[in-house]
Design a protein around this motif. Sequence first.
Motif, PDB file in Angstrom:
ATOM      1  N   TYR A 177       0.682   4.492  -2.310  1.00 36.23           N
ATOM      2  CA  TYR A 177       0.609   5.779  -1.893  1.00 36.23           C
ATOM      3  C   TYR A 177       1.378   6.764  -1.936  1.00 36.23           C
ATOM      4  O   TYR A 177       1.288   7.852  -2.434  1.00 36.23           O
ATOM      5  CB  TYR A 177       0.271   5.702  -0.151  1.00 36.23           C
ATOM      6  CG  TYR A 177      -0.299   6.763   0.446  1.00 36.23           C
ATOM      7  CD1 TYR A 177      -1.524   7.444  -0.008  1.00 36.23           C
ATOM      8  CD2 TYR A 177       0.220   7.209   1.560  1.00 36.23           C
ATOM      9  CE1 TYR A 177      -2.246   8.623   0.513  1.00 36.23           C
ATOM     10  CE2 TYR A 177      -0.442   8.696   2.299  1.00 36.23           C
ATOM     11  CZ  TYR A 177      -1.579   8.910   1.354  1.00 36.23           C
ATOM     12  OH  TYR A 177      -2.156  10.185   2.128  1.00 36.23           O
ATOM     13  N   THR A 235      -1.902   8.103   8.235  1.00 36.20           N
ATOM     14  CA  THR A 235      -2.852   7.618   7.293  1.00 36.20           C
ATOM     15  C   THR A 235      -3.285   6.185   7.372  1.00 36.20           C
ATOM     16  O   THR A 235      -4.353   5.718   7.310  1.00 36.20           O
ATOM     17  CB  THR A 235      -2.370   8.079   5.763  1.00 36.20           C
ATOM     18  OG1 THR A 235      -2.271   9.442   5.876  1.00 36.20           O
ATOM     19  CG2 THR A 235      -3.518   7.548   4.918  1.00 36.20           C
ATOM     20  N   TRP A 236      -2.057   5.336   7.494  1.00 40.67           N
ATOM     21  CA  TRP A 236      -2.230   3.889   7.589  1.00 40.67           C
ATOM     22  C   TRP A 236      -2.913   3.460   8.935  1.00 40.67           C
ATOM     23  O   TRP A 236      -3.885   2.728   8.807  1.00 40.67           O
ATOM     24  CB  TRP A 236      -1.031   3.159   7.424  1.00 40.67           C
ATOM     25  CG  TRP A 236      -1.320   1.672   7.488  1.00 40.67           C
ATOM     26  CD1 TRP A 236      -0.827   0.868   8.390  1.00 40.67           C
ATOM     27  CD2 TRP A 236      -1.927   0.776   6.602  1.00 40.67           C
ATOM     28  NE1 TRP A 236      -1.326  -0.508   8.223  1.00 40.67           N
ATOM     29  CE2 TRP A 236      -1.958  -0.389   7.017  1.00 40.67           C
ATOM     30  CE3 TRP A 236      -2.457   1.220   5.217  1.00 40.67           C
ATOM     31  CZ2 TRP A 236      -2.386  -1.599   6.215  1.00 40.67           C
ATOM     32  CZ3 TRP A 236      -2.775   0.154   4.562  1.00 40.67           C
ATOM     33  CH2 TRP A 236      -2.899  -1.316   4.819  1.00 40.67           C
ATOM     34  N   HIS A 274      -9.028   5.285  -1.309  1.00 39.94           N
ATOM     35  CA  HIS A 274      -9.436   5.715  -0.029  1.00 39.94           C
ATOM     36  C   HIS A 274     -10.756   6.195  -0.098  1.00 39.94           C
ATOM     37  O   HIS A 274     -10.913   7.507  -0.668  1.00 39.94           O
ATOM     38  CB  HIS A 274      -8.498   6.606   0.460  1.00 39.94           C
ATOM     39  CG  HIS A 274      -7.083   6.115   0.687  1.00 39.94           C
ATOM     40  ND1 HIS A 274      -6.026   6.843   0.555  1.00 39.94           N
ATOM     41  CD2 HIS A 274      -6.565   4.770   0.794  1.00 39.94           C
ATOM     42  CE1 HIS A 274      -4.853   6.015   0.806  1.00 39.94           C
ATOM     43  NE2 HIS A 274      -5.253   4.806   0.620  1.00 39.94           N
ATOM     44  N   TRP A 302       0.934  -1.148   0.089  1.00 38.58           N
ATOM     45  CA  TRP A 302      -0.238  -0.077  -0.068  1.00 38.58           C
ATOM     46  C   TRP A 302       0.742   1.159   0.192  1.00 38.58           C
ATOM     47  O   TRP A 302       0.744   2.223  -0.831  1.00 38.58           O
ATOM     48  CB  TRP A 302      -0.990  -0.074   1.106  1.00 38.58           C
ATOM     49  CG  TRP A 302      -1.526   1.395   1.504  1.00 38.58           C
ATOM     50  CD1 TRP A 302      -2.756   1.619   0.921  1.00 38.58           C
ATOM     51  CD2 TRP A 302      -1.210   2.431   2.285  1.00 38.58           C
ATOM     52  NE1 TRP A 302      -2.867   3.052   1.404  1.00 38.58           N
ATOM     53  CE2 TRP A 302      -1.989   3.471   2.047  1.00 38.58           C
ATOM     54  CE3 TRP A 302      -0.061   2.680   3.052  1.00 38.58           C
ATOM     55  CZ2 TRP A 302      -1.954   4.538   2.917  1.00 38.58           C
ATOM     56  CZ3 TRP A 302       0.118   3.626   3.666  1.00 38.58           C
ATOM     57  CH2 TRP A 302      -1.020   4.670   3.742  1.00 38.58           C
ATOM     58  N   LEU A 336     -12.071   6.429   7.264  1.00 41.85           N
ATOM     59  CA  LEU A 336     -11.334   6.249   6.219  1.00 41.85           C
ATOM     60  C   LEU A 336     -11.185   4.591   6.279  1.00 41.85           C
ATOM     61  O   LEU A 336     -11.183   4.106   6.892  1.00 41.85           O
ATOM     62  CB  LEU A 336     -10.122   6.786   6.424  1.00 41.85           C
ATOM     63  CG  LEU A 336      -9.267   6.808   5.206  1.00 41.85           C
ATOM     64  CD1 LEU A 336      -9.668   7.550   4.127  1.00 41.85           C
ATOM     65  CD2 LEU A 336      -7.683   7.541   5.435  1.00 41.85           C
ATOM     66  N   ARG A 337     -11.507   4.408   4.755  1.00 45.32           N
ATOM     67  CA  ARG A 337     -11.418   3.019   4.521  1.00 45.32           C
ATOM     68  C   ARG A 337     -10.675   2.874   3.122  1.00 45.32           C
ATOM     69  O   ARG A 337     -10.710   3.928   2.398  1.00 45.32           O
ATOM     70  CB  ARG A 337     -12.737   2.359   4.188  1.00 45.32           C
ATOM     71  CG  ARG A 337     -13.713   2.235   5.512  1.00 45.32           C
ATOM     72  CD  ARG A 337     -14.920   1.498   5.032  1.00 45.32           C
ATOM     73  NE  ARG A 337     -15.952   2.354   4.429  1.00 45.32           N
ATOM     74  CZ  ARG A 337     -17.006   1.970   3.943  1.00 45.32           C
ATOM     75  NH1 ARG A 337     -17.354   0.661   3.873  1.00 45.32           N
ATOM     76  NH2 ARG A 337     -17.959   2.689   3.226  1.00 45.32           N
ATOM     77  N   ALA A 338      -9.717   1.899   3.070  1.00 45.56           N
ATOM     78  CA  ALA A 338      -8.975   1.551   1.650  1.00 45.56           C
ATOM     79  C   ALA A 338      -9.248   0.355   1.313  1.00 45.56           C
ATOM     80  O   ALA A 338      -9.521  -0.749   1.856  1.00 45.56           O
ATOM     81  CB  ALA A 338      -7.451   1.553   2.312  1.00 45.56           C
ATOM     82  N   ILE A 345      -6.537   4.148   8.562  1.00 47.10           N
ATOM     83  CA  ILE A 345      -7.343   3.052   7.823  1.00 47.10           C
ATOM     84  C   ILE A 345      -7.593   1.872   8.621  1.00 47.10           C
ATOM     85  O   ILE A 345      -8.478   1.420   8.751  1.00 47.10           O
ATOM     86  CB  ILE A 345      -6.426   2.815   6.627  1.00 47.10           C
ATOM     87  CG1 ILE A 345      -6.277   3.974   5.347  1.00 47.10           C
ATOM     88  CG2 ILE A 345      -6.985   1.616   5.812  1.00 47.10           C
ATOM     89  CD1 ILE A 345      -5.468   3.894   4.571  1.00 47.10           C
ATOM     90  N   ASP A 357      -8.765   9.474  -2.571  1.00 43.60           N
ATOM     91  CA  ASP A 357      -7.741   9.243  -3.314  1.00 43.60           C
ATOM     92  C   ASP A 357      -7.743   8.004  -3.985  1.00 43.60           C
ATOM     93  O   ASP A 357      -8.535   6.755  -3.826  1.00 43.60           O
ATOM     94  CB  ASP A 357      -6.484   8.834  -2.561  1.00 43.60           C
ATOM     95  CG  ASP A 357      -6.297   9.785  -1.195  1.00 43.60           C
ATOM     96  OD1 ASP A 357      -6.156  10.981  -1.522  1.00 43.60           O
ATOM     97  OD2 ASP A 357      -6.024   9.477   0.141  1.00 43.60           O
ATOM     98  N   ARG A 408     -14.397   7.758   2.400  1.00 43.65           N
ATOM     99  CA  ARG A 408     -15.263   7.686   3.760  1.00 43.65           C
ATOM    100  C   ARG A 408     -16.595   8.171   3.513  1.00 43.65           C
ATOM    101  O   ARG A 408     -16.925   8.556   2.475  1.00 43.65           O
ATOM    102  CB  ARG A 408     -14.544   8.598   4.526  1.00 43.65           C
ATOM    103  CG  ARG A 408     -14.481   9.983   3.764  1.00 43.65           C
ATOM    104  CD  ARG A 408     -13.271  10.943   4.607  1.00 43.65           C
ATOM    105  NE  ARG A 408     -12.899  12.079   3.707  1.00 43.65           N
ATOM    106  CZ  ARG A 408     -13.373  13.302   3.454  1.00 43.65           C
ATOM    107  NH1 ARG A 408     -14.614  13.484   4.049  1.00 43.65           N
ATOM    108  NH2 ARG A 408     -12.835  13.996   2.690  1.00 43.65           N
TER     109      ARG A 408
END
Length: 159
Positions: free
Chosen positions: A19, A38-39, A66, A15, A49-51, A42, A84, A68
């Motif tokens: 990123y 940020t990780w 990414h 990831w 926030l979800r990835a 997630i 993103d 939300r």
Amino acid sequence: MTMIRAARDDDFFPWLTLYEGYAEFYHQPLTDQRSVKTWQWIVRGDHGLRAFVAENGDGDLVGLAHVRTIAQPLEGTTALYLDDLFVAESARGAGVATELLEFLRSLASSEGRSGVSWITADDNAAAQAVYDKLATRTSWVTYEMAAQSTSSVAEESGP
């Protein structure tokens, strides 16, 4: 064949490579501290926030998204907001961005959301060519305003 799935704890390093590519594409310096923060958002679900990642047939991550949930007060609905979206250069042109966006459309539907929205740079013509096939371009103009520094806010508040 590409598989779209939620990012897992053990996806950090692949990831991170994606990123970093995303940050480089937009000429944004990325520090280790910001990447880790940020990780953590997630994996803990901070800020909603979800990835989601795109995994190719060899098991390599080739794309990320990414998202939300956001409220849409005028519509009385909620939607997914895509913060993103990035596809590795080696996988561009293979439909990965389309697969990620279609996955998000399905996710929004399955969660009872009204849709998915996002912004992109006005000079990102390649991305816009994909987006124009899948979504409606809006007339909205985006603005950003930096927050005041803490010392400025304290001075304006007075004693």
